[in-house]
Design a protein around this motif. Sequence first.
Motif, PDB file in Angstrom:
ATOM      1  N   MET A   1       0.836  -1.200   0.000  1.00 38.22           N
ATOM      2  CA  MET A   1       0.000   0.000   0.000  1.00 38.22           C
ATOM      3  C   MET A   1       0.875   1.255   0.000  1.00 38.22           C
ATOM      4  O   MET A   1       1.863   1.329   0.741  1.00 38.22           O
ATOM      5  CB  MET A   1      -0.910   0.011   1.237  1.00 38.22           C
ATOM      6  CG  MET A   1      -1.769   1.258   1.362  1.00 38.22           C
ATOM      7  SD  MET A   1      -2.809   1.265   2.845  1.00 38.22           S
ATOM      8  CE  MET A   1      -3.974  -0.022   2.386  1.00 38.22           C
ATOM      9  N   ASP A   2       0.494   2.215  -0.803  1.00 38.81           N
ATOM     10  CA  ASP A   2       1.208   3.493  -0.845  1.00 38.81           C
ATOM     11  C   ASP A   2       0.602   4.404   0.221  1.00 38.81           C
ATOM     12  O   ASP A   2      -0.399   5.089  -0.024  1.00 38.81           O
ATOM     13  CB  ASP A   2       1.083   4.108  -2.231  1.00 38.81           C
ATOM     14  CG  ASP A   2       1.798   5.454  -2.331  1.00 38.81           C
ATOM     15  OD1 ASP A   2       2.514   5.814  -1.376  1.00 38.81           O
ATOM     16  OD2 ASP A   2       1.614   6.147  -3.349  1.00 38.81           O
ATOM     17  N   GLN A   4       1.681   7.157   1.457  1.00 39.79           N
ATOM     18  CA  GLN A   4       1.747   8.578   1.133  1.00 39.79           C
ATOM     19  C   GLN A   4       0.522   9.044   0.355  1.00 39.79           C
ATOM     20  O   GLN A   4       0.074  10.180   0.509  1.00 39.79           O
ATOM     21  CB  GLN A   4       3.020   8.874   0.343  1.00 39.79           C
ATOM     22  CG  GLN A   4       4.292   8.854   1.177  1.00 39.79           C
ATOM     23  CD  GLN A   4       4.273   9.902   2.270  1.00 39.79           C
ATOM     24  OE1 GLN A   4       3.797  11.013   2.072  1.00 39.79           O
ATOM     25  NE2 GLN A   4       4.774   9.547   3.447  1.00 39.79           N
ATOM     26  N   SER A   5      -0.038   8.149  -0.446  1.00 38.18           N
ATOM     27  CA  SER A   5      -1.215   8.535  -1.226  1.00 38.18           C
ATOM     28  C   SER A   5      -2.447   8.709  -0.346  1.00 38.18           C
ATOM     29  O   SER A   5      -3.443   9.294  -0.782  1.00 38.18           O
ATOM     30  CB  SER A   5      -1.498   7.481  -2.301  1.00 38.18           C
ATOM     31  OG  SER A   5      -1.934   6.252  -1.712  1.00 38.18           O
ATOM     32  N   LEU A   6      -2.383   8.191   0.883  1.00 37.91           N
ATOM     33  CA  LEU A   6      -3.513   8.317   1.806  1.00 37.91           C
ATOM     34  C   LEU A   6      -3.491   9.610   2.602  1.00 37.91           C
ATOM     35  O   LEU A   6      -4.499   9.999   3.185  1.00 37.91           O
ATOM     36  CB  LEU A   6      -3.519   7.142   2.793  1.00 37.91           C
ATOM     37  CG  LEU A   6      -3.681   5.733   2.220  1.00 37.91           C
ATOM     38  CD1 LEU A   6      -3.616   4.709   3.345  1.00 37.91           C
ATOM     39  CD2 LEU A   6      -5.006   5.609   1.466  1.00 37.91           C
ATOM     40  N   ILE A   7      -2.320  10.252   2.672  1.00 35.23           N
ATOM     41  CA  ILE A   7      -2.166  11.404   3.551  1.00 35.23           C
ATOM     42  C   ILE A   7      -2.994  12.580   3.034  1.00 35.23           C
ATOM     43  O   ILE A   7      -2.898  12.968   1.863  1.00 35.23           O
ATOM     44  CB  ILE A   7      -0.687  11.814   3.675  1.00 35.23           C
ATOM     45  CG1 ILE A   7       0.157  10.625   4.166  1.00 35.23           C
ATOM     46  CG2 ILE A   7      -0.543  13.008   4.608  1.00 35.23           C
ATOM     47  CD1 ILE A   7      -0.279  10.069   5.504  1.00 35.23           C
ATOM     48  N   ALA A   8      -3.808  13.141   3.914  1.00 34.10           N
ATOM     49  CA  ALA A   8      -4.693  14.245   3.535  1.00 34.10           C
ATOM     50  C   ALA A   8      -3.902  15.521   3.283  1.00 34.10           C
ATOM     51  O   ALA A   8      -2.820  15.732   3.846  1.00 34.10           O
ATOM     52  CB  ALA A   8      -5.718  14.480   4.642  1.00 34.10           C
ATOM     53  N   ASP A   9      -4.468  16.376   2.461  1.00 39.67           N
ATOM     54  CA  ASP A   9      -3.809  17.642   2.127  1.00 39.67           C
ATOM     55  C   ASP A   9      -3.540  18.475   3.374  1.00 39.67           C
ATOM     56  O   ASP A   9      -2.526  19.174   3.449  1.00 39.67           O
ATOM     57  CB  ASP A   9      -4.671  18.445   1.149  1.00 39.67           C
ATOM     58  CG  ASP A   9      -4.731  17.807  -0.230  1.00 39.67           C
ATOM     59  OD1 ASP A   9      -3.881  16.941  -0.519  1.00 39.67           O
ATOM     60  OD2 ASP A   9      -5.633  18.177  -1.013  1.00 39.67           O
TER      61      ASP A   9
END
Length: 391
Positions: A1-2, A4-9
């Motif tokens: 799973m990536d 970093q792609s889950l981290i909110a703006d």
Amino acid sequence: MDIQSLIADRCREIDASGIRRVFELGAKLRDPINLSIGQPDFPVPDIVKRAAIEAIDADRNGYSLTQGIPALRRRVSELLTADLGWPAADESDDVGLFITSGTSGGLLLVFLAILNPGDEVIIPDPWFVVYPHMATLAGARAIPCDTYPDFRMTAERIEPLITDRTRAVLLNSPGNPSGVVLTSEECDAVRRLCDERGVLLITDEIYDEFCYPDARVETPAGPRCPSPARADGAWANTLLVRGFGKTYGCTGWRMGYVAGPRALIEEMAKLQQYTFVCAPTPLQHGCLATFEHDMAPVVEGYARRRDMVMERLGAVTEVAPSGGAFYAFVKIPERLGLSGAAFCDRALEQNILVIPGGVFSGRDTHFRLSYAVAPGRLEQGLDGLAELLSG
């Protein structure tokens, strides 16, 4: 799973605290002179510790009401009536109050309660480090109010910044990082401006008890810190934020309170129910005992340390006149050609920890020092800083 792609703006828009960097650097030093930390250097009063311990032993360890235990709310309400002339919260349809998980908890709740994405809140520059990031968490924008060189957030400086997106003005007096205390006249002018423009005034008064005699004003309750909340009807458009941590040395307890318009307080309490739930119950009982303890001797000792800082560093550079809290915001002479970060690195080489001004501001021309350290240790640090500032 990536991941970093889950981290909110919102997380990407928030940097780790520059104060943390100084702490990490300090951890590598042997016995540093630490003038960086904004934490009192005295122990929690015994009477307060005993009250918390007794509450734990008596099994008062479950949830309290979201608003806090009735006894503590009643004592806070009595204090606000005596100090500010506010109506008793439990008898008024206009005024509400509740106990928060620290003053930062109270500030976060009011930001979440009043700010929509794109809204604006005006904050002082320099600011307490959490202010801009709390606006980010709410999807809003913090608009800095330039208070250099005297660090006074006046109505004249605030007014040009008010737009149709402005929801609140956040005032901090005594201020962090400057220690500057506004006069009653300055406080009143800011309150009137907010009232006229239909903007909420949030007054962060975490250091209200750490206001030194030369900055206090006479009130029916005795000499007190100037406050925009000390005016007839101020509760209608003012949210007051105060706490116990700085005054009584129990910063880790995370104990504060908010008071103001009942309609707003009720919305904030609703948010508390689904976030913090309640402030720590046994520690609420501990804070009841603070009303029986006089901190005046401690505050007097800090005033002497303030005088030591002003005398020693004021002789070699510009230092904002500190009337409260336990900080000094010191200008780095331009002839040195150093930013706040570069100066603090040089201080670090001398085993002295201070915080670059850029941590608190859009500028990096100053540094903050905390004089919440033993006088002898403070004197050593001031000697070293004065030598660096003298070039």
